[in-house]
Design an enzyme around this catalytic site. Structure first.
Site, mmCIF file in Angstrom:
data_model
loop_
_atom_site.group_PDB
_atom_site.id
_atom_site.type_symbol
_atom_site.label_atom_id
_atom_site.label_comp_id
_atom_site.label_asym_id
_atom_site.label_seq_id
_atom_site.Cartn_x
_atom_site.Cartn_y
_atom_site.Cartn_z
ATOM 1 N N ASP A 275 25.301 44.647 39.638
ATOM 2 C CA ASP A 275 24.464 45.494 38.783
ATOM 3 C C ASP A 275 23.002 45.370 39.204
ATOM 4 O OD1 ASP A 275 26.743 46.051 37.334
ATOM 5 O OD2 ASP A 275 26.321 44.541 35.787
HETATM 6 N N1 URA Z 1 29.994 41.508 36.490
HETATM 7 C C1 URA Z 1 28.987 42.157 35.882
HETATM 8 O O1 URA Z 1 29.013 42.381 34.690
HETATM 9 N N2 URA Z 1 27.948 42.548 36.649
HETATM 10 C C2 URA Z 1 27.857 42.309 37.975
HETATM 11 O O2 URA Z 1 26.874 42.676 38.606
HETATM 12 C C3 URA Z 1 28.923 41.621 38.582
HETATM 13 C C4 URA Z 1 29.984 41.234 37.821
#
Ligand code: URA
Length: 248
Positions: free
Chosen positions: A107
């Site tokens: 993310d």
């Molecule tokens: N899980 C999440 O919620 N975000 C990420 O970036 C990776 C795994």
């Protein structure tokens, strides 16, 4: 490894300039193939057989690149984006020549280990849902994470869209307080990569992820020496570990 390619493409891939700059260099006699001055920038080269030199210096050809980045917050795990900076924008021009792309997504606000490569077959293997590659994250979670959460994650939890996750291994590292609110520093290993999976797993048990960092992916561990935003090429040992010690 590519078996045959144009001389100008080979030199461009290795950072010796644009195609037109290389054409000029060839015209000026700066490039030799097997000791003979190259006449044509479009000459076909077999990198494993031919010795190419640029101004007397041997050109070591390769066509794959593997890098690990400590992804910073605020950048997108993509090769391009119309609004935001991407992880590829953080690469030096010479490291973008072989067109690496991020293997999977973190993310925008997640930091930590991101593999960048142009090896599509390896990326496919690492991301294949059937391969169940372990990914370990560290997170600061709002709420007191406890034994019941460890058990729930070990069984698999139901996400907001009804999806039941595979078992995850949750380790509580520390409990703390943040402005009077209980917080937990945890480590979680999962074998899938659903959208926002870690955040949604904690939501499923009534808690909220405040910060998230990936520290490993399969056998690859984030190098502690890399600050957020920094990256380095993988060592041959790391590449071989990632490929499961298979020879490519
Ligand atoms: N899980 C999440 O919620 N975000 C990420 O970036 C990776 C795994």
């Amino acid at each position: 490894m590519a078996n045959r390619l144009r001389l100008d493409k080979l030199l461009a891939n290795m950072g010796f300039g644009t195609r037109s700059e290389i054409k000029r260099a060839v015209k000026l006699g700066k490039v030799t193939v097997d000791g003979n001055v190259a006449r044509e920038s479009g000459q076909i080269i077999e990198p494993e057989r031919h010795v190419v030199q640029y101004e007397g210096e041997s050109v070591v050809y390769r066509d794959v690149i593997y890098m690990m980045m400590n992804k910073p917050s605020g950048v997108i795990s993509a090769t391009e984006d119309t609004r935001d900076k991407t992880v590829v924008d953080l690469l030096k021009p010479e490291d973008s020549l072989l067109k690496p792309f991020p293997v999977g997504r973190l993310d925008k606000d997640t930091v930590g280990l991101l593999l960048l490569t142009n090896d599509g077959a390896l990326a496919h293997e690492l991301l294949s849902p059937k391969k169940h590659v372990d990914k370990t994250y560290e997170a600061l979670v709002l709420g007191k994470v406890g034994e019941s959460d460890i058990e729930a994650f070990a069984m698999g939890v139901t996400l907001d869209d009804g999806y039941m996750t595979m078992p995850g291994k949750l380790v509580i590292e520390e409990h703390s307080d943040r402005q009077g609110e209980p917080c937990s520093f945890i480590r979680l290993t999962i074998r899938e990569g659903k959208f926002h999976q870690v955040k949604r797993m904690f939501e499923a048990v009534g808690k909220r992820v405040l910060t998230l960092k990936r520290i490993s992916m399969g056998p690859l561990r984030l190098d502690d020496a890399l600050e957020e935003g920094q990256y380095r090429e993988l060592t041959p040992e790391e590449v071989s570990l990632l490929k499961g010690n298979r020879q490519s």
